[in-house]
Design a protein around this motif. Structure first.
Motif, short mmCIF file in Angstrom:
data_model
loop_
_atom_site.label_atom_id
_atom_site.label_comp_id
_atom_site.label_asym_id
_atom_site.label_seq_id
_atom_site.Cartn_x
_atom_site.Cartn_y
_atom_site.Cartn_z
N MET A 95 45.99 30.78 34.80
CA MET A 95 46.24 31.30 33.46
C MET A 95 45.24 32.38 33.06
SD MET A 95 47.23 27.66 31.66
CE MET A 95 47.81 28.28 30.09
N LEU A 96 44.04 32.32 33.59
CA LEU A 96 43.01 33.28 33.20
C LEU A 96 42.99 34.52 34.09
CD1 LEU A 96 40.07 30.86 32.30
CD2 LEU A 96 41.67 32.01 30.75
N THR A 97 43.84 34.52 35.13
CA THR A 97 43.95 35.73 35.96
C THR A 97 44.62 36.83 35.15
OG1 THR A 97 44.05 34.48 38.03
CG2 THR A 97 44.96 36.71 38.05
N VAL A 98 43.97 37.96 35.08
CA VAL A 98 44.46 39.06 34.23
C VAL A 98 45.56 39.83 34.96
CG1 VAL A 98 43.78 41.18 33.05
CG2 VAL A 98 42.18 39.25 33.18
N PRO A 99 46.66 40.16 34.26
CA PRO A 99 47.70 40.98 34.88
C PRO A 99 47.15 42.31 35.37
CG PRO A 99 48.48 40.05 32.80
CD PRO A 99 47.01 39.78 32.87
N GLY A 100 47.76 42.87 36.37
CA GLY A 100 47.29 44.13 36.94
C GLY A 100 47.28 44.04 38.45
N ILE A 101 46.78 45.07 39.10
CA ILE A 101 46.84 45.12 40.56
C ILE A 101 46.03 44.00 41.20
CG2 ILE A 101 46.23 46.51 42.58
CD1 ILE A 101 46.88 49.00 40.92
N ALA A 124 47.57 40.59 40.47
CA ALA A 124 48.77 40.34 41.27
C ALA A 124 48.41 39.92 42.69
CB ALA A 124 49.64 41.60 41.30
N LYS A 125 47.41 40.58 43.24
CA LYS A 125 46.96 40.24 44.59
C LYS A 125 46.40 38.81 44.62
CE LYS A 125 43.80 42.04 48.14
NZ LYS A 125 42.84 43.14 48.45
N ARG A 126 45.65 38.47 43.60
CA ARG A 126 45.03 37.14 43.51
C ARG A 126 46.09 36.05 43.38
NH1 ARG A 126 41.60 34.46 39.22
NH2 ARG A 126 39.84 33.52 40.34
N ILE A 127 47.05 36.28 42.48
CA ILE A 127 48.12 35.30 42.26
C ILE A 127 48.91 35.05 43.54
CG2 ILE A 127 50.35 34.94 41.11
CD1 ILE A 127 48.21 34.42 39.16
N LEU A 128 49.27 36.13 44.25
CA LEU A 128 50.04 35.96 45.48
C LEU A 128 49.25 35.20 46.53
CD1 LEU A 128 52.69 36.53 46.90
CD2 LEU A 128 51.81 38.77 47.58
#
Length: 1018
Positions: A71-77, A80-84
């Protein structure tokens, strides 16, 4: 079924099929969501984390930490890399209980039943604005797939509208799309694509898996896409969606820009066939189990990525291979670099490049000859018999007492372009050292000749000639590549004479088996020298260079780029010198190798000039920089090569190859295929201009292939001209009932035909755009003049159609890529008149007034009003309660339009009434100061009871009560939703006595009002 509704035609169908494939439908209001600002289904995700990670003893605290990471991962490049990466590998969390760090998995890729698959429809999400998605697919409470649907029966909507809608949503609600990985745009067909919010455009593809939809309007790509998203995959251990998420979807750096890449269907299919072949071999006790395969995919279809997908999946399959050794084997330095670059562009395990024979020996000798584990890239030439024969003997001795590399089954060899030097001693040495390995060869041009047989070496003929095959025609049909057209040029002045060309054709100049190379090399070199004398003739090169410059300037410059393939290194430099006489500075760049001590004076001067120009940079760095600039910048526009870049080079902007080097067989196919990459849907074909005459001897040049093997690979320029004529005839046939004049009545008749038959409309648009590309590509061909009148008339119809339907194309693309069309067609008196007299009319409160001034005939006015209402009312219906209230009236007008004898007066009169109603309703809403919800309720009540009843006070009263109960996300809170439903029920009961409502009518009214409250008050 509501034939006008995207919900009825597409959304319902997809939802039904998804449920059949394992997804559980949950209405949007029943999702366990905390608010519209939170895309995650937090309770579902927490339960899944505990279920999937039970074995590592996950507790409440650890679940909370993992949730916070997401939830605390910020949208952006970077986000996105972190979420994947979280999706693929889990989230590292420190467990307080024993102070250890464990990976908490978000999905269970092995035990499918541990995952929860939910599909919902019309879910609301809040961001910069509020959006409502058609279908959202959740796995374990995480939104992974967004499907947007459009109506196949609509006059104005296509899958592209759905695609653009998702691209808009990405920017409006970034918090949602940091989680979503796949977008699907569905209309009559379905296109899927990776979610990349920071890019305005991404590549879209169709999935194919043999689906065959029987529903009207829908293509098999709908069913195929549903199979791609299935929870019940053909491979029992991983359903396709989870398999794609883990193994076929990656973060990627492309031309210096961050993006994502997702597998095409044939890449997914081939890679999984490889995995299954390896599985069968590793798990079998039978020493005869199959352990090799040939992957025959046409040039440009993505073989390199297929190799990487398969290799990466095998490397991470701990259960199957348990720490494997995987070799990627190529036969050219530039291919080694390209493969390494592609690996490094992806966010995956990086390979180790084996730079020398000694490094290869060290890897084989590692761990007492068991071999080093990991992923390695090497040249086949490193497997030299004389340098490795001693090592081979050592391993054979050691293997008598313990396991060595030659005994291991968890060794995989991927061979890029499985021919050329893969035969003879090098291939034999490689297969001895990797005795129990599985071998998979990838090629777009297999060879079947004595001593060089791709099928025999890497497949099981005759019962299995290939493990997976993707034809040239398949690739063109799917849009992954374009056709290649060849045109002989300056035949008398420049072509090699028949005797010299025949000598080349009869020789093994390009591909000699190693064991006989020395015997014939001297004889071959004599022939080569004769050819080289011709190919390096300055007078001949001057003649061809002048022709190349003229052709490029007149036909290609400003649109695409080109490549000159010269006969030798010296010829490359001569071409550069001659082309510089006719082209601006910076247009050309030579890409080739240079020796430390060049003997030829032309090459000596070239090296000196290059070092001066690039301030002493290393030649290899200069070459790499030039290639990068060719792909990414305006200059250079033409690369001059002789051996380099003829295989594996991928530059979509490259359209034309000027061929002045005799090539044959697979080398010829590989070289010309550099031109076959699509570019922004603007390239109809790659073009090969032949200055040696080799393509006039096409049958001889490609004699080793069957007609089926190379069908459609190369098309003659004359055939291409015939294609233009045939396509023109087919397009005219669609409008055979229309008079071929430029009267507005005739053009309107054409639009009537197109807009009352969806198939004709789609076919006409596709045909015309292809005709335009062909028209541009044919240059000054006489065929264009023969058919100019017909093409001009079709252009007038297309211009009139786009004006009426208010669907303009990008003027930038038209000016840049279709200047011939503009010059010959759009500047003609007839079409200029149409463009001037029929300007697009903006839809606003002054629409009718502007229409009256711009359009004269009643018929045209009626059509314009209808198309405008269709576009704005039907497409925007869900965003505005006023539009929603007028939908039925617009649909009735569409029915009138589709009648054989249409009543223009009725369409015009009722259309004007609808427009006036729209303006009146809008002004009334503004004067009342109503919100969308309040106005929707008022319109619903007036629809039910008539406008003579004054409901304005009652609407304000109920609105005040409802607003006290509603908050962001109230629909998802059971208690809040029940309270709102109860208040609406109480309101309806109050109307019962006054309006004599039955119980059935009360229920119906309650449902209508609740729908309006959910839509506009949520």
């Amino acid at each position: 079924m509501d034939k006008f509704s995207e919900k009825g035609l597409v959304e319902d169908y997809i939802l039904q099929k998804l449920e059949e494939s394992g997804w559980r439908f949950v209405p949007a209001e029943n999702l366990e969501r905390e608010s519209y600002n939170e895309p995650l289904l937090v309770p579902n995700l927490v339960r899944a984390l505990k279920r999937i990670n039970k074995v590592i003893g996950i507790g409440e605290e650890e679940s909370k930490k993992a949730l916070n990471e997401l939830m605390l991962t910020v949208p952006g490049i970077e986000g996105a890399k972190r979420i994947l990466n979280f999706y693929k590998s889990g989230i590292s969390v420190k467990f307080d209980r024993d102070r250890t760090v464990n990976r908490i998995r978000l999905f269970d890729f092995e035990t499918v039943d541990n995952n929860e698959f939910i599909v919902t429809r019309q879910a609301i999400y809040d961001g910069r604005e509020r959006i409502r998605t058609d279908l959202m697919l959740y796995v374990n409470g995480i939104p992974l797939v967004n499907i947007e649907c459009k109506n196949p029966a609509s006059m104005t909507e296509t899958w592209y509208n759905a695609y653009k809608q998702i691209k808009d949503y990405e920017k409006i609600v970034p918090e949602l799309y940091k989680y979503v990985q796949i977008g699907v745009a569905a209309e009559a067909q379905a296109k899927y694509f990776p979610i990349v919010p920071w890019q305005d455009d991404v590549t879209t593809s169709e999935w194919r898996s043999g689906g065959a939809v029987r529903e009207p309007f829908l293509s098999d790509s709908i069913d195929s896409t549903i199979q791609m998203l299935s929870c019940r995959g053909e491979v029992p251990y991983t359903p396709p969606l989870l398999d794609i998420l883990k193994n076929f979807l990656f973060f990627r750096i492309e031309h210096g820009n961050a993006t994502k890449v997702i597998a095409r269907y044939m890449q997914y299919r081939a890679a999984n066939k490889i995995i299954e072949r390896v599985r069968g071999f590793v798990e079998s006790a039978d020493h005869k189990a199959k352990n090799k395969g040939l992957i025959w995919h046409w040039q440009g279809s993505g073989k390199t990525l297929t190799m990487i997908f398969a290799g990466n999946k095998l490397f991470h399959d701990a259960q199957l291979l348990q720490n494997p050794t995987i070799f990627f084997i190529v036969d050219r330095v530039e291919l080694e670099q390209q493969l390494n670059d592609e690996f490094n562009a992806l966010d995956i395990v990086k390979p180790e490049v084996i730079g020398s024979v000694s490094e290869l020996k060290a890897i084989i000798e590692h761990d007492n000859y068991r071999g080093k584990r990991g992923i390695f890239i090497t040249l086949i030439h490193k497997f030299r018999n004389e340098e490795l024969s001693g090592l081979q003997h050592e391993i054979e001795v050691v293997s008598k007492t313990r396991e060595t590399l030659i005994d291991r089954k968890n060794v995989i060899a991927f061979i890029d372009e499985g021919h050329r030097t893969q035969y003879g001693l090098l291939s034999a040495q490689m297969k001895v050292l990797l005795k129990n390995a599985s071998f998979f060869a990838f090629t777009g041009t297999p060879i079947a000749k004595k001593g060089r047989d791709t099928y025999k070496d890497f497949s099981y003929p005759p019962e299995e000639t290939y493990l997976d095959r993707y034809f040239i025609t398949d690739s063109i049909k799917d849009g992954f590549t374009v056709k290649i057209v060849y045109q002989p040029r300056l035949e008398k002045e420049a072509n090699l004479n028949k005797d010299i060309l025949q000598a080349f054709m009869d020789s093994e100049l390009e591909e000699l088996p190693e064991n006989i190379r020395e015997v014939v090399e001297e004889q071959i070199n004599k022939r080569l020298n004769v050819i080289r004398i011709v190919l390096e003739d300055p007078k001949r090169i001057g003649l061809i260079a002048k022709d190349i410059a003229a052709h490029f300037t007149e036909n290609i410059d400003g649109k695409f780029k080109a490549m000159v393939v010269a006969g030798s290194r010296k010829a490359c430099e001569l071409y550069r010198i001659e082309l510089s006489k006719y082209l601006p500075a910076g247009y050309t760049e030579v890409i080739m190798t240079y020796n430390n001590r060049e003997e030829d004076q032309v090459l000596q001067r070239s090296v000196a000039e290059m070092r001066e120009q690039y301030h002493g940079k290393d030649i290899e760095d200069i070459r790499k920089e030039a290639i990068d600039r060719f792909k990414e910048e305006k200059l250079p526009k033409i690369l001059i090569v002789t051996d380099m870049l003829l295989a594996g080079f991928d530059a979509p902007e490259l359209q034309v190859m000027y061929l002045d080097k005799p090539l044959k067989e697979h080398r010829l196919l590989q070289a010309v295929a550099r031109t076959n990459r699509p570019f922004k849907d603007l390239k109809e074909a790659g073009l090969v201009i032949d200055y040696v005459g080799v393509l006039s001897e096409l049958k001889k040049a490609l004699e080793m292939y069957s007609k089926e093997d190379i069908q459609g690979a190369l098309i003659s320029y004359d055939s291409f001209k015939e294609e233009f004529a045939e396509l023109l005839k087919a397009t005219l046939e669609i409008l055979k009932e229309v008079s071929r004049d430029y009267e507005r009545g005739s053009l309107l008749k054409a639009v009537e035909i197109l807009t009352t038959d969806k198939l004709k409309e789609k076919t006409f648009i596709e045909h015309y755009k292809n005709l335009r590309k062909l028209f541009e590509l044919m240059g000054a061909s006489e065929v264009k003049l023969q058919h100019l009148d017909d093409f001009k008339w079709l252009s007038a119809v297309y211009t009139y159609y786009t004006k009426m339907m208010q669907a303009p194309e990008s003027e930038i693309d038209i000016r840049k890529y279709y200047d011939r069309t503009i010059t010959f067609i759009h500047q003609s008196t007839e079409i200029s008149k149409i463009e001037k007299e029929l300007p697009q009319i903006e839809f606003d409160s002054l629409y009718l007034e502007k229409l009256e001034k711009a359009v004269q005939s009643r018929e045209e006015k009626a059509a314009n009003i209808l198309f405008t209402l269709n576009k704005f009312v039907l497409v925007e219906r869900h965003r505005n309660p006023i539009y929603e209230s007028l939908v039925d009236k617009v649909q009735r007008l569409l029915d009138v339009w589709k009648e054989k004898v249409r009543d223009y007066e009725k369409i015009y009169t009722e259309g004007v009434q609808i427009l006036q109603s729209l303006n009146t309703l809008t002004k009334r809403k503004e004067s009342l100061g109503y919100s969308d919800m309040e106005y929707a309720l008022l319109l619903a009540l007036e629809e039910k009871f008539g406008k003579e009843n004054d409901f304005t006070g009652k609407v304000k009263e109920i609105s005040g009560k409802l607003n006290e109960m509603m908050f962001a996300g109230w629909v998802n809170q059971i208690t809040a939703r029940k309270n709102v439903e109860r208040e609406i029920r109480r309101f309806v009961r109050g109307l019962k006595g006054e309006h004599n409502l039955s119980l059935a009518e009360m229920d119906e009214l309650h449902e209508v009002l609740m729908k309006d409250v959910r839509n506009y008050g949520a």
